[in-house]
Design a protein around this motif. Structure first.
Motif, PDB file in Angstrom:
ATOM      1  N   SER A  21      -2.205 -12.479   8.759  1.00  0.00           N
ATOM      2  CA  SER A  21      -3.342 -11.610   8.464  1.00  0.00           C
ATOM      3  C   SER A  21      -4.290 -12.189   7.415  1.00  0.00           C
ATOM      4  O   SER A  21      -5.432 -11.734   7.299  1.00  0.00           O
ATOM      5  CB  SER A  21      -2.849 -10.244   8.003  1.00  0.00           C
ATOM      6  N   SER A  74     -15.713  -0.697   2.090  1.00  0.00           N
ATOM      7  CA  SER A  74     -16.421  -1.060   3.329  1.00  0.00           C
ATOM      8  C   SER A  74     -17.906  -0.847   3.204  1.00  0.00           C
ATOM      9  O   SER A  74     -18.395  -0.261   2.252  1.00  0.00           O
ATOM     10  CB  SER A  74     -15.866  -0.243   4.487  1.00  0.00           C
ATOM     11  N   LYS A 116     -11.354  -7.859   3.347  1.00  0.00           N
ATOM     12  CA  LYS A 116     -11.525  -6.752   4.276  1.00  0.00           C
ATOM     13  C   LYS A 116     -10.936  -5.483   3.650  1.00  0.00           C
ATOM     14  O   LYS A 116     -10.035  -5.567   2.806  1.00  0.00           O
ATOM     15  CB  LYS A 116     -10.789  -7.051   5.584  1.00  0.00           C
ATOM     16  N   PRO A 117     -11.387  -4.324   4.078  1.00  0.00           N
ATOM     17  CA  PRO A 117     -10.801  -3.087   3.539  1.00  0.00           C
ATOM     18  C   PRO A 117      -9.287  -3.027   3.705  1.00  0.00           C
ATOM     19  O   PRO A 117      -8.589  -2.468   2.842  1.00  0.00           O
ATOM     20  CB  PRO A 117     -11.502  -2.001   4.355  1.00  0.00           C
ATOM     21  N   GLU A 118      -8.765  -3.614   4.765  1.00  0.00           N
ATOM     22  CA  GLU A 118      -7.316  -3.590   4.981  1.00  0.00           C
ATOM     23  C   GLU A 118      -6.548  -4.495   4.024  1.00  0.00           C
ATOM     24  O   GLU A 118      -5.314  -4.479   4.008  1.00  0.00           O
ATOM     25  CB  GLU A 118      -6.970  -3.957   6.429  1.00  0.00           C
ATOM     26  N   ASP A 119      -7.268  -5.273   3.212  1.00  0.00           N
ATOM     27  CA  ASP A 119      -6.615  -6.059   2.160  1.00  0.00           C
ATOM     28  C   ASP A 119      -6.347  -5.214   0.912  1.00  0.00           C
ATOM     29  O   ASP A 119      -5.701  -5.694  -0.027  1.00  0.00           O
ATOM     30  CB  ASP A 119      -7.473  -7.261   1.780  1.00  0.00           C
ATOM     31  N   THR A 120      -6.850  -4.005   0.887  1.00  0.00           N
ATOM     32  CA  THR A 120      -6.639  -3.125  -0.251  1.00  0.00           C
ATOM     33  C   THR A 120      -5.145  -2.863  -0.444  1.00  0.00           C
ATOM     34  O   THR A 120      -4.453  -2.449   0.486  1.00  0.00           O
ATOM     35  CB  THR A 120      -7.368  -1.790  -0.050  1.00  0.00           C
ATOM     36  N   THR A 159       0.843  -1.181   0.000  1.00  0.00           N
ATOM     37  CA  THR A 159       0.000   0.000   0.000  1.00  0.00           C
ATOM     38  C   THR A 159       0.883   1.237   0.000  1.00  0.00           C
ATOM     39  O   THR A 159       2.059   1.176   0.370  1.00  0.00           O
ATOM     40  CB  THR A 159      -0.946   0.016   1.201  1.00  0.00           C
ATOM     41  N   THR A 167      -8.960  -3.446  -4.516  1.00  0.00           N
ATOM     42  CA  THR A 167      -9.582  -2.444  -3.673  1.00  0.00           C
ATOM     43  C   THR A 167     -10.819  -3.040  -3.037  1.00  0.00           C
ATOM     44  O   THR A 167     -11.708  -3.536  -3.736  1.00  0.00           O
ATOM     45  CB  THR A 167      -9.958  -1.186  -4.472  1.00  0.00           C
ATOM     46  N   LYS A 206       3.905   2.257   2.457  1.00  0.00           N
ATOM     47  CA  LYS A 206       4.304   1.124   3.288  1.00  0.00           C
ATOM     48  C   LYS A 206       5.220   0.190   2.512  1.00  0.00           C
ATOM     49  O   LYS A 206       5.240   0.193   1.283  1.00  0.00           O
ATOM     50  CB  LYS A 206       3.074   0.361   3.776  1.00  0.00           C
TER      51      LYS A 206
END
Length: 123
Positions: free
Chosen positions: A62, A123, A86-90, A39, A120, A42
């Protein structure tokens, strides 16, 4: 080895996607294959890997239980089935090949990289 990742897109939370990574070259079946993701801002992180023999797999904590890595050596292709997203997998997802043939979670131990495909999760 050249790698071409595909299958990314926009999906709602809880949905599924399957990524594919097509490889050129005759040595594909002897390589460990991995998926990483990144991302903005990161470091690229390990997601999953599969041994050349399709016997051993490893997953990041995760994604364990939600993602499944597999390969078809006859088609020179590795897959990443992603469920319960999940949104955090974007992230941008990259496939990679490691020619020494053992499973690694370390980015620098992979020798060849694909161009990435965007996933993407809304949510």
């Amino acid at each position: 080895v050249q790698l071409q990742a595909s299958g990314g897109g926009l999906v709602q939370a809880g949905g599924s996607l399957r990524l594919s990574c097509a490889a050129s070259g005759r040595s594909f079946s002897s390589y460990t294959m991995g998926w990483f993701r990144q991302t903005l801002g990161k470091e690229r992180e390990f997601v999953a890997a599969i041994s050349w023999s399709d016997i051993s797999t490893r997953y990041a904590d995760s994604v364990k239980g939600r993602f499944t890595i597999s390969r078809d050596n006859a088609k020179n292709t590795v897959y990443l089935q992603m469920n319960s997203l999940k949104p955090e997998d974007t992230a941008v997802y990259y496939c990679a090949a490691e020619r020494d043939g053992y499973i690694s979670t370390i980015l620098n131990e992979y020798d060849f990289w694909g161009q990435g495909t965007q996933v993407t999760v809304s949510s």
